[in-house]
Enzyme design. Sequence first.
Site, PDB file in Angstrom:
ATOM      1  N   LYS A  97       0.856  -1.187   0.000  1.00 47.58           N
ATOM      2  CA  LYS A  97       0.000   0.000   0.000  1.00 47.58           C
ATOM      3  C   LYS A  97       0.890   1.234   0.000  1.00 47.58           C
ATOM      4  O   LYS A  97       1.655   1.473   0.918  1.00 47.58           O
ATOM      5  CB  LYS A  97      -0.917  -0.007   1.223  1.00 47.58           C
ATOM      6  CG  LYS A  97      -1.853   1.187   1.295  1.00 47.58           C
ATOM      7  CD  LYS A  97      -2.752   1.089   2.521  1.00 47.58           C
ATOM      8  CE  LYS A  97      -3.678   2.276   2.627  1.00 47.58           C
ATOM      9  NZ  LYS A  97      -4.539   2.190   3.839  1.00 47.58           N
TER      10      LYS A  97
ATOM     11  N   LYS B 150      -2.314  -1.412  -3.650  1.00 43.31           N
ATOM     12  CA  LYS B 150      -3.178  -0.243  -3.562  1.00 43.31           C
ATOM     13  C   LYS B 150      -2.297   0.997  -3.607  1.00 43.31           C
ATOM     14  O   LYS B 150      -1.337   1.073  -2.836  1.00 43.31           O
ATOM     15  CB  LYS B 150      -3.971  -0.286  -2.248  1.00 43.31           C
ATOM     16  CG  LYS B 150      -4.887   0.907  -2.027  1.00 43.31           C
ATOM     17  CD  LYS B 150      -5.609   0.822  -0.691  1.00 43.31           C
ATOM     18  CE  LYS B 150      -6.508   2.033  -0.491  1.00 43.31           C
ATOM     19  NZ  LYS B 150      -7.207   1.989   0.802  1.00 43.31           N
TER      20      LYS B 150
END
Length: 323
Positions: free
Chosen positions: A194, A247
């Site tokens: 992420k 992400k």
Amino acid sequence: MFQRFRRTRLNKHLRSLVRETHVHVEDFIYPLFIRPGVEIKTEVSSMPGVFQMSIDEILKECVILKELGIYSILLFGIPDVKDSIGSDSLCEHGIIAASIREIKKHHPDMFIVTDLCFCEYTDHGHCGIIDEENETVHNDATLKISAQQAIVHAKAGADMIAPSGMMDGIIETLREALDAEGFENVPIMAYSTKFSSGYYGPFRDVAESTPSFGDRTSYQMDPANRREAISESLSDEAQGADILMVKPALAYLDIVREIKDATTLPMAVYNVSGEYAMLKLAGRNNLIDYDRVMMETMVAFKRAGADIIISYHAKEVAKLLQK
């Protein structure tokens, strides 16, 4: 003689026969944002078509989702009262636990994934307990309350836990905590890679999670780092993650492919709020063929190696796939 690639493109049926990448409604998880109250359905101005909803409205939304063939949802809770440690998320009577129970009561066939973090629940907007000396999140102290939050989710009926705070050691901590409480069959979808990204901007409007000071660069990943990105996901795999995730998605498809090639675990991507808002804005201003570009983007995620797509576009994609 040169090869005539157009031979397999001239007929639409042949194009379908040789198509390499396919998007299915079963690929999608749809994010939902829940807050206390009744008859609340508030559209987020920066994310057209995305709403903060009370539980009664969420139950109606589940009916719509199932009619479209979407049975997997990702829940985010937005409490009315926030404090320094996100107490609402640690309580069996908090918004997230109450929502899980109600959804399971009325829609037992929905597959509920819970976002496990603290940014939506804390008054400072960061993802855990603050280390005041270093003005960042205290990693190990946050691991302890993360385990507590995971048990709350599991006891309420969550089908899968998805920790998003990017704390080192989070997967091992949650796996041990869940197993010790008899939840060894509850899988963990790791936000394993992420990035500290500018694409998250609109999400902070809907989740009300903008940090009150600083930013998240001390615990989320530097967007410039490729090797570290792969190491992050492989570390989560070694700790016991069942599914890995990258992400944001769109600007990091190279990372998706490299991690996919390095693991046998299923791979998810999170098609985040900024990506969604850009397409919405371009479509509303007739700058693009919105449906075509949206589907092209979904194909790109699958082509890069994603097995699962978390997306605010999921309902629109499902409608197009039904045609």
